[in-house]
Motif scaffolding. Structure first.
Motif: not given
Length: 281
Positions: A36-40, A227-228, A269-271
């Motif tokens: 799950i990726k961070t905003t940065e 999400p992420g 694609v990003l969820v």
């Protein structure tokens, strides 16, 4: 306000984690925190994806009958470097080129060569991958070379439709199997098969991450999408059998067993909280 913001932040993340745990308790496959990726991180991957997309855009005016797949490789290498990126495929597990170029019955991982000349009637998948400031991106497109017969044109059109239908299923708290079933059903409805052994993958901090993404899966199975998460949708759709084989001489290129054409289209694609965002196409 400064006192309460950290508590709200912690509460939000606790609720998010608790929701994932609930799905796990119900027996579903759920993503680990590192997927799950961070905003940065998302911002960095998005910039990498912009370069990847721009490289593919730049190829559209050059790909035509008479050029070699080595010409395509050189165009990808120089355009990626010009835009500040690094071709992710070059040297990856000793892969010798900057791009994969898969023609007609080549399913994937075609190796560019000065001896392979594009001909009138060919279809070719060009698979570009980029590293930008440590972040990875990946996408591919099909190109039709001049006068392509109706059978191949339909194949190329349908594989794009498969990806679009798959994208419609990419929403938070649904499952990768929802996307896979949509892809598979549309291919079969059109009389095609989908390669089982080769799928998509997570991406962003590394070239290939979990999860492995199937396009012959069933709804409400496979990993939960949250999400992420970032992954590729890249079905390989064949006119004939779904059976494939590896070229043992080069150790990379996959072909259809029956010699009939295959087509692939790939997006990254990003969820998101309310759906998805295409980061590279």
């Amino acid at each position: 306000m400064l006192v309460w913001e950290p508590k709200k932040y912690k509460k939000c993340h606790a609720e998010f984690d608790d929701k994932i745990k609930l799905y796990k308790l119900q027996g579903h496959i759920v993503p680990s925190r590192n997927l799950i990726k961070t905003t940065e991180q998302i911002a960095g991957i998005r910039e990498s994806g912009k370069i990847n997309t721009a490289v593919l855009d730049s190829l559209a005016e050059y790909i035509q009958a008479g050029i070699t797949t080595e010409d395509i490789d050189q165009l990808v290498y120089h355009k990626t470097k010009e835009l500040g990126g690094i071709p992710a495929q070059l040297g990856y597990k000793d892969f010798p080129k900057s791009v994969c170029t898969s023609i007609n019955d080549q399913v994937c991982h075609g190796i560019p060569s000065k001896d392979v000349v594009l001909r009138d009637g060919d279809i070719i998948n060009v698979d570009v991958s980029t590293i930008y400031k440590g972040y990875f991106s990946d996408s591919s497109r099909m190109f039709c070379i001049w006068d392509v017969d109706e059978e191949k044109q339909k194949l190329v059109r349908v594989v794009r439709e498969c990806v679009n239908l798959g994208l419609e299923q990419v929403k938070p708290w649904k499952f990768l199997g929802d996307m896979g079933q949509a892809v598979h059903e549309h291919a079969v409805k059109n009389g095609y098969s989908v390669v089982k052994e080769i799928g998509g993958h997570g991406i962003g901090l590394e070239f290939h991450e979990d999860p492995w993404v199937s396009y012959v899966s069933k709804a409400k199975t496979e990993m939960l999408m949250v999400p992420g998460m970032i992954f590729t949708i890249e079905p390989m759709v064949n006119i004939g059998t779904d059976e494939v084989f590896l070229d043992e001489e080069n150790g990379w290129t996959i072909y259809t067993v029956d010699g009939k054409p295959s087509a692939q289209c790939e997006v990254m694609v990003l969820v998101t909280d309310d759906g998805h965002e295409i980061l590279a196409y």
